[in-house]
Write a protein that holds these residues in place. Sequence first.
Motif, PDB file in Angstrom:
ATOM      1  N   SER A  73       0.817  -1.225   0.000  1.00  0.00           N
ATOM      2  CA  SER A  73       0.000   0.000   0.000  1.00  0.00           C
ATOM      3  C   SER A  73       0.852   1.276   0.000  1.00  0.00           C
ATOM      4  O   SER A  73       0.329   2.369  -0.221  1.00  0.00           O
ATOM      5  CB  SER A  73      -0.934   0.009   1.211  1.00  0.00           C
ATOM      6  OG  SER A  73      -0.166  -0.080   2.394  1.00  0.00           O
ATOM      7  N   ASP A  74       2.172   1.142   0.232  1.00  0.00           N
ATOM      8  CA  ASP A  74       3.069   2.304   0.222  1.00  0.00           C
ATOM      9  C   ASP A  74       3.540   2.640  -1.190  1.00  0.00           C
ATOM     10  O   ASP A  74       4.151   3.690  -1.408  1.00  0.00           O
ATOM     11  CB  ASP A  74       4.341   2.025   1.056  1.00  0.00           C
ATOM     12  CG  ASP A  74       4.039   1.754   2.513  1.00  0.00           C
ATOM     13  OD1 ASP A  74       3.063   2.326   3.025  1.00  0.00           O
ATOM     14  OD2 ASP A  74       4.787   0.968   3.134  1.00  0.00           O
TER      15      ASP A  74
ATOM     16  N   VAL B   5      11.451  21.936   6.272  1.00  0.00           N
ATOM     17  CA  VAL B   5      12.117  20.723   5.758  1.00  0.00           C
ATOM     18  C   VAL B   5      13.127  21.164   4.712  1.00  0.00           C
ATOM     19  O   VAL B   5      12.776  21.875   3.766  1.00  0.00           O
ATOM     20  CB  VAL B   5      11.113  19.738   5.130  1.00  0.00           C
ATOM     21  CG1 VAL B   5      11.827  18.460   4.694  1.00  0.00           C
ATOM     22  CG2 VAL B   5       9.985  19.408   6.099  1.00  0.00           C
ATOM     23  N   ASP B   6      14.353  20.755   4.908  1.00  0.00           N
ATOM     24  CA  ASP B   6      15.424  21.111   3.975  1.00  0.00           C
ATOM     25  C   ASP B   6      15.298  20.290   2.696  1.00  0.00           C
ATOM     26  O   ASP B   6      14.449  19.408   2.601  1.00  0.00           O
ATOM     27  CB  ASP B   6      16.776  20.825   4.654  1.00  0.00           C
ATOM     28  CG  ASP B   6      17.793  21.898   4.319  1.00  0.00           C
ATOM     29  OD1 ASP B   6      17.591  22.587   3.305  1.00  0.00           O
ATOM     30  OD2 ASP B   6      18.760  22.044   5.078  1.00  0.00           O
ATOM     31  N   ASP B   7      16.162  20.571   1.725  1.00  0.00           N
ATOM     32  CA  ASP B   7      16.139  19.860   0.442  1.00  0.00           C
ATOM     33  C   ASP B   7      16.066  18.346   0.616  1.00  0.00           C
ATOM     34  O   ASP B   7      16.799  17.784   1.419  1.00  0.00           O
ATOM     35  CB  ASP B   7      17.432  20.133  -0.333  1.00  0.00           C
ATOM     36  CG  ASP B   7      17.491  21.567  -0.809  1.00  0.00           C
ATOM     37  OD1 ASP B   7      16.456  22.235  -0.783  1.00  0.00           O
ATOM     38  OD2 ASP B   7      18.582  21.996  -1.191  1.00  0.00           O
ATOM     39  N   ILE B   8      15.214  17.723  -0.160  1.00  0.00           N
ATOM     40  CA  ILE B   8      15.164  16.257  -0.165  1.00  0.00           C
ATOM     41  C   ILE B   8      15.492  15.795  -1.573  1.00  0.00           C
ATOM     42  O   ILE B   8      14.852  16.229  -2.539  1.00  0.00           O
ATOM     43  CB  ILE B   8      13.775  15.713   0.214  1.00  0.00           C
ATOM     44  CG1 ILE B   8      13.424  16.088   1.642  1.00  0.00           C
ATOM     45  CG2 ILE B   8      13.736  14.195   0.070  1.00  0.00           C
ATOM     46  CD1 ILE B   8      12.105  15.502   2.120  1.00  0.00           C
TER      47      ILE B   8
ATOM     48  N   GLY C 132       7.256   8.927  -3.170  1.00  0.00           N
ATOM     49  CA  GLY C 132       8.113   9.917  -2.500  1.00  0.00           C
ATOM     50  C   GLY C 132       7.416  10.542  -1.307  1.00  0.00           C
ATOM     51  O   GLY C 132       8.027  10.775  -0.262  1.00  0.00           O
ATOM     52  N   GLY C 133       6.116  10.787  -1.449  1.00  0.00           N
ATOM     53  CA  GLY C 133       5.362  11.403  -0.350  1.00  0.00           C
ATOM     54  C   GLY C 133       5.296  10.512   0.875  1.00  0.00           C
ATOM     55  O   GLY C 133       5.239  10.989   2.007  1.00  0.00           O
TER      56      GLY C 133
ATOM     57  N   TRP D 189       7.316   9.358   6.464  1.00  0.00           N
ATOM     58  CA  TRP D 189       8.146   8.617   7.430  1.00  0.00           C
ATOM     59  C   TRP D 189       9.183   9.544   8.073  1.00  0.00           C
ATOM     60  O   TRP D 189       9.452   9.460   9.272  1.00  0.00           O
ATOM     61  CB  TRP D 189       8.854   7.457   6.738  1.00  0.00           C
ATOM     62  CG  TRP D 189       7.952   6.363   6.252  1.00  0.00           C
ATOM     63  CD1 TRP D 189       6.706   6.046   6.714  1.00  0.00           C
ATOM     64  CD2 TRP D 189       8.235   5.430   5.190  1.00  0.00           C
ATOM     65  NE1 TRP D 189       6.205   4.975   6.012  1.00  0.00           N
ATOM     66  CE2 TRP D 189       7.114   4.573   5.068  1.00  0.00           C
ATOM     67  CE3 TRP D 189       9.310   5.229   4.339  1.00  0.00           C
ATOM     68  CZ2 TRP D 189       7.051   3.541   4.142  1.00  0.00           C
ATOM     69  CZ3 TRP D 189       9.253   4.203   3.405  1.00  0.00           C
ATOM     70  CH2 TRP D 189       8.130   3.374   3.315  1.00  0.00           C
ATOM     71  N   ILE D 190       9.788  10.416   7.233  1.00  0.00           N
ATOM     72  CA  ILE D 190      10.788  11.361   7.756  1.00  0.00           C
ATOM     73  C   ILE D 190      10.133  12.270   8.800  1.00  0.00           C
ATOM     74  O   ILE D 190      10.680  12.520   9.876  1.00  0.00           O
ATOM     75  CB  ILE D 190      11.396  12.187   6.593  1.00  0.00           C
ATOM     76  CG1 ILE D 190      12.284  11.284   5.718  1.00  0.00           C
ATOM     77  CG2 ILE D 190      12.195  13.381   7.131  1.00  0.00           C
ATOM     78  CD1 ILE D 190      12.737  11.930   4.413  1.00  0.00           C
TER      79      ILE D 190
END
Length: 117
Positions: free
Chosen positions: A12-13, A50-53, A22-23, A28-29
């Motif tokens: 389901s992920d 949130v910094d660059d991912i 990615g979302g 999770w982060i």
Amino acid sequence: MKLKMSFLAEPSDANYRGNVHGGKVMKWIDEVGYALSVQYSGKYCVTKFVDDIEFLEPVHIGDLVILKAKIIKVGNTSLRIHVNVSSESLVEKIKKQNCACDIVFVAVDDAGNKSQI
Ligand SMILES: CC(C)(COP(=O)(O)OP(=O)(O)OC[C@H]1O[C@@H](n2cnc3c(N)ncnc32)[C@H](O)[C@@H]1OP(=O)(O)O)[C@@H](O)C(=O)NCCC(=O)NCCS
């Protein structure tokens, strides 16, 4: 102070190619950062920045996902947390670095105003 979370990536992920969205990884982060910030501060905390991912490698269904969060700066009301996401395919035993980023949480009081840590 550190916190580690590990679990299996579920169907389901993932999208139709078997790669985790990615979302989902961003969720999770946020979750591991939230848990560590509340654990450290003893207060409810909200995500402020949130910094660059950058997604370096995909996480696949069935991979063991490992999130490692570490506090790198304690401010007056905020905590800067570095989160590293890695994964391992359990049969092939291939380990991957998937992404890393910094995330800032702010402790808040019952009214939602920033609160001293
Ligand atoms: C969190 C909130 C209460 C902060 O209130 P505020 O008056 O805007 O707070 P400030 O601008 O003074 O910043 C508070 C802390 O965050 C830090 N901060 C603010 N913006 C930042 C940024 N872009 N990067 C890093 N740190 C930042 C400040 O340095 C300060 O840290 P310190 O007290 O440790 O020095 C308010 O912005 C809020 O409710 N935001 C919505 C949170 C939310 O809903 N998150 C869910 C995701 S949508």
